[in-house]
Enzyme design. Structure first.
Site, PDB file in Angstrom:
ATOM      1  N   CYS A  45      57.521  77.363   7.402  1.00  0.00           N
ATOM      2  CA  CYS A  45      58.600  77.339   6.412  1.00  0.00           C
ATOM      3  C   CYS A  45      58.326  78.314   5.268  1.00  0.00           C
ATOM      4  CB  CYS A  45      58.785  75.929   5.864  1.00  0.00           C
ATOM      5  SG  CYS A  45      59.197  74.706   7.129  1.00  0.00           S
ATOM      6  N   ARG A 120      64.688  72.264  12.079  1.00  0.00           N
ATOM      7  CA  ARG A 120      64.887  73.650  11.651  1.00  0.00           C
ATOM      8  C   ARG A 120      66.266  74.092  12.146  1.00  0.00           C
ATOM      9  NH1 ARG A 120      60.716  76.297   9.748  1.00  0.00           N
ATOM     10  NH2 ARG A 120      59.185  75.095  10.941  1.00  0.00           N
TER      11      ARG A 120
END
Length: 215
Positions: A45, A120
């Site tokens: 991330c 995600r």
């Protein structure tokens, strides 16, 4: 949520302040590019936030509002963004939604029930609030931002010019005009120089009006 559905009408809290998707984005004629990440202070991330920050101006130029989100708290977000700035010298320029009660994540159906974090995910939404692209990625894989920019540009050309885009299309390349809906139109179409067959006709990109192109 599913492709072509209406995006939820809701307000959220972000690192840039409150955000109302319809009032602050869609009603201003903007597109929304919303991407969810599993958690703050995680390796994949972090690389994505560095990457998205580098192309923020490109999304802005396209009139696309770039927004991130996760179920972390606003305080976690602030601390993480400070850490990114200190370690990478990058100030994240786009808002990051804090959704600790998972309200938005559940509306979008992007909660991984096993871990309790957001998957995600990516949503590209047009100014009418209609989802025009969505994708889910495994927690271990980072997104290819260059491809997401290509998809965004394709969606904008499709929206403006009402054309389709062929395999591996890039801005500047030929587009596909809609297939004819009558036999008479099909016969006329076959006589055009860019017609491969009655249902597949290409059009040069520079033949589109300037306001229907993106670069």
């Amino acid at each position: 949520m599913k492709l072509y559905q209406k995006f939820p009408e809701t307000q959220v809290i972000t690192t840039k302040g409150p955000l109302d998707f319809y009032r602050d984005v869609f009603e201003k004629g903007k597109w929304l590019f919303l991407f969810a990440h599993p958690a703050d202070f995680t390796p994949v991330c972090t690389t994505e936030f560095v990457g998205f920050s580098k192309v923020y101006e490109e999304f802005k130029r396209l009139n696309v509002e770039l927004v991130g989100m996760s179920v972390d708290s606003i305080y976690s977000h602030i601390e993480w963004l400070k850490d990114i700035q200190e370690r990478y010298g990058i100030q994240v320029p786009f808002p990051l939604i804090a959704d600790p009660d998972k309200r938005l994540a559940r509306l979008l159906d992007i909660i991984d029930e096993a871990s309790g974090v957001t998957i995600r995910a990516v949503f590209l939404v047009n100014p009418e609030g209609i989802i025009r692209f969505m994708a889910y990625y495994p927690i271990e894989y980072g997104r290819k931002i260059e491809e997401l920019l290509r998809i965004t540009k394709a969606a904008l050309v499709n929206y403006k010019a009402k054309v389709s885009l062929p395999v591996d299309w890039e801005p500047g390349q030929e587009v596909i005009v809609p297939a004819p809906s009558t036999i008479d139109e099909a016969q006329i179409r076959m006589k055009l120089p860019n017609a491969k067959t009655w249902y597949l006709t290409f059009k040069k990109y520079d033949e589109l009006p300037q306001d229907q192109r993106v670069v």
